[in-house]
Design an enzyme around this catalytic site. Sequence first.
Site, PDB file in Angstrom:
ATOM      1  N   HIS A 163      -3.753  -4.663  -0.313  1.00  0.00           N
ATOM      2  CA  HIS A 163      -3.304  -5.296   0.925  1.00  0.00           C
ATOM      3  C   HIS A 163      -3.350  -6.816   0.769  1.00  0.00           C
ATOM      4  CE1 HIS A 163      -3.084  -1.813   3.653  1.00  0.00           C
ATOM      5  NE2 HIS A 163      -4.012  -1.303   2.865  1.00  0.00           N
TER       6      HIS A 163
ATOM      7  N   GLU B  79      -2.402  -8.960   2.846  1.00  0.00           N
ATOM      8  CA  GLU B  79      -2.769  -9.533   4.144  1.00  0.00           C
ATOM      9  C   GLU B  79      -4.270  -9.461   4.401  1.00  0.00           C
ATOM     10  OE1 GLU B  79      -2.289  -5.167   5.159  1.00  0.00           O
ATOM     11  OE2 GLU B  79      -1.514  -6.590   3.673  1.00  0.00           O
TER      12      GLU B  79
ATOM     13  N   CYS C  85       0.842  -1.196   0.000  1.00  0.00           N
ATOM     14  CA  CYS C  85       0.000   0.000   0.000  1.00  0.00           C
ATOM     15  C   CYS C  85       0.884   1.256   0.000  1.00  0.00           C
ATOM     16  CB  CYS C  85      -0.994  -0.029   1.156  1.00  0.00           C
ATOM     17  SG  CYS C  85      -2.378   1.123   0.955  1.00  0.00           S
TER      18      CYS C  85
END
Length: 206
Positions: free
Chosen positions: A184, A186, A79
């Site tokens: 992202h 994750e 990001c």
Amino acid sequence: MIAIIDYGIGNLFSVVSSFKYIGQDATVTSDPEVIRNSDKLILPGVGAFGDAIQKLRETGLDKVIIEEAKKGKPIMGICLGMQLLFEKSYEYGEHKGLGLLKGSVIGMEGVIDEKLQIPHIGYNALSFKKEHPLFKYIKEGDYVYFVHSYYAVDCDDSLLAYAEYDKDITAIVGKDNVMGCQFHPEKSGNVGLNILRAFSEMEMDK
């Protein structure tokens, strides 16, 4: 060991949890020696570019990151962390970045259709521009999760994948050992985990 760089900005818990979920040794650190002794680096980030680059410079971690990247150590920005890898950003003024990748970062406002929401939040499909080891466990059309108002441009040299949000929005970049995801991983389910898995398997450029 994967060092997740802690400079006061970033959702570090989610990132380290994702690596541990896929069986990778990862640690959150701001210690230059731990960073130097790691096998790979993750540069996370949320918030404003100017604040983030200032914190990196205040701690001296900007120099450590650049040194390690120049040695050939794999590094991935996530990001805002991806945006910091570029030469400059025009977020609330003009700010010099780490300069590890060619290109700059601009705002979506005035560029994309005014009917679309800014920040860009949600899942979008990836379109590949070049083959890359990061794509080892994913396929074109897989969806990943974005939250951002700025994006990288003039980065054809490193552009690996993009997502469509009125315009083609830079999604994944990579040049030699320096890589980044605007989204992202994750927070992108199995697709994101598979990108992190592929990154964790990369070897250092000698």
